[in-house]
Scaffold this active site. Structure first.
Site, PDB file in Angstrom:
ATOM      1  N   CYS A 123      -4.069   1.323  -9.845  1.00 28.97           N
ATOM      2  CA  CYS A 123      -3.036   0.819  -8.945  1.00 28.97           C
ATOM      3  C   CYS A 123      -2.649  -0.595  -9.344  1.00 28.97           C
ATOM      4  CB  CYS A 123      -3.518   0.820  -7.504  1.00 28.97           C
ATOM      5  SG  CYS A 123      -3.982   2.443  -6.863  1.00 28.97           S
TER       6      CYS A 123
ATOM      7  N   THR B  25      -5.871  -7.435  -1.272  1.00 31.89           N
ATOM      8  CA  THR B  25      -6.096  -6.007  -1.476  1.00 31.89           C
ATOM      9  C   THR B  25      -7.302  -5.830  -2.395  1.00 31.89           C
ATOM     10  OG1 THR B  25      -4.984  -3.873  -1.797  1.00 31.89           O
ATOM     11  CG2 THR B  25      -4.526  -5.544  -3.442  1.00 31.89           C
TER      12      THR B  25
ATOM     13  N   HIS C 223       0.540  -2.613  -2.708  1.00 33.22           N
ATOM     14  CA  HIS C 223      -0.512  -1.957  -3.496  1.00 33.22           C
ATOM     15  C   HIS C 223       0.090  -0.622  -3.982  1.00 33.22           C
ATOM     16  CE1 HIS C 223      -5.071  -0.919  -3.798  1.00 33.22           C
ATOM     17  NE2 HIS C 223      -4.404   0.054  -4.409  1.00 33.22           N
TER      18      HIS C 223
END
Lengths: 203, 164
Positions: free
Chosen positions: B31, B25, B48
């Site tokens: 995040c 990711t 995520h």
């Protein structure tokens, strides 16, 4: 509500972006003492995943000046440029020997100040136009991956869905040399206030 | 590295992989990229996480991958269906940065640390130990997790590459 925005409401938002960004472009042009062009703003509901694509993708390193708009129609504002453009701006503005790699304290603070001036002129013209009270926080600056930076401005939207309404204006100095983006991401609750301030009827 | 072996995890997204495939990711800011791994079956999962809790959701239909409290149980279940054993799961996590330093009372501005706290709370609830983490501070991260070795590789603009 956002998914049902009619074409003419989008036009209103485009005009809002046009006025704000137009003033910011004038301010930038004065700073640089050179003509600065801007493209007609685009207004679109964009999936989070694709917002960073506008500036080269999630991992593209960019310089971002971020500030939170507080007041009657809160939102988030970013001024984003790539590293080449940042160096060019600094050379034009500071008349200093700008290094190829990294940024000095002075350069960093100059970039923050540029963002501050642009955002300030964008916002004050918006406030005049809408007669809404809008006030910017002190801007913060970061040099990092576009995805990491922009996702920070999407938190308010995250609670609503997976897309955000983005008013995007591109600045051009000398056709393509300086490509800067102005992103205004009003909070979801702000749209009704903007529309009603501009006399757009709420059906 | 063979790109065919890379499973891309988007923002507010979760995926599982096995047999040496790599979960990836990009551009984690506030995040959190969280991985679970069962060493014996080589089943790995990545989420995520964008927001700490679905209690604040105002969506008509929730995207369960977006919130720490809904994504982690779902990831555990998906991995279990692939034959992994939750009792053996170990977790690693990265992200949860504060990209900009602000003096404001607005709670959403400290979303990074809140995401990290909430992920840890969920893991505790499922008795999954956190083996290692690279969280907080003020920079963005891209992570890859190898379902063969259980190693997480973290890349950032400021800090280069490290492995946890």
């Amino acid at each position: 509500m956002l998914h049902r925005l009619e074409a003419f409401k989008l036009d209103v938002l485009k005009e809002v972006g046009n006025i704000g960004a137009g003033n910011a472009a004038t301010a930038l042009s004065r700073l640089l003492d050179k003509p600065v062009d801007m493209n007609v703003p685009t207004v679109s509901l964009i999936p989070f995943e694709q917002i960073a694509d506008k500036v080269g993708g999630n991992e593209q390193v960019v310089i971002a000046v971020f500030l939170r708009v507080e007041g009657e129609a809160p939102g988030n504002m970013f001024f984003i440029i790539n590293e080449d453009s940042a160096k060019k701006l600094l050379r034009n503005l500071l008349a200093l020997d700008v290094q190829e790699e990294g940024y000095s304290e002075m350069e960093y603070s100059a970039l923050g100040e540029i963002g501050n001036i642009l955002a300030g002129s964008y916002l004050s013209s918006l406030a005049d136009f809408t007669q809404l009270y809008l006030s910017p926080t002190v801007p913060a600056i970061a040099v990092d991956m576009a995805g990491a930076i922009l996702s920070y401005g999407l938190v308010q939207y995250g609670e609503m869905g997976d897309s955000a309404l983005l008013i995007d204006t591109t600045f051009l100095e000398g056709k393509e040399a300086l490509a800067g983006h102005f992103f205004l991401i009003p909070d979801p609750e702000s749209f009704d206030k903007i529309f009603s301030a501009l006399g757009v009827p709420n059906e | 590295m063979n790109d065919a072996n890379v499973v891309k995890v988007g923002m507010a997204d979760l995926k599982i992989a096995a047999g040496g495939a790599i979960l990836k990711t990009t551009g984690l800011g506030s995040c959190v990229g969280l991985t679970l791994f069962d060493e014996r079956t080589k089943v790995a999962g990545m989420v995520h996480v964008m927001l700490p809790s679905s209690e604040i959701a105002r969506e008509a239909s929730i995207n369960i991958a977006k919130y720490a409290d809904t994504s982690i149980p779902h990831l555990i279940e998906l991995m279990r269906l692939e034959g992994a054993e939750p009792k053996r799961f170990v977790a690693k996590m990265a992200g949860g940065a504060q990209m900009f330093a602000f003096h404001t009372n607005n709670d959403s501005m400290r979303i990074g640390p809140r995401n990290v706290e909430s992920c840890k709370q969920m893991l505790k609830q499922f008795n999954i130990p956190v083996l290692s983490e690279d969280t907080g501070l003020n920079y963005g991260r891209t992570i890859e997790f190898c379902s063969m070795s259980g190693k997480m590789t973290i890349r950032s603009v400021q800090q280069g590459v490290k492995e946890i």
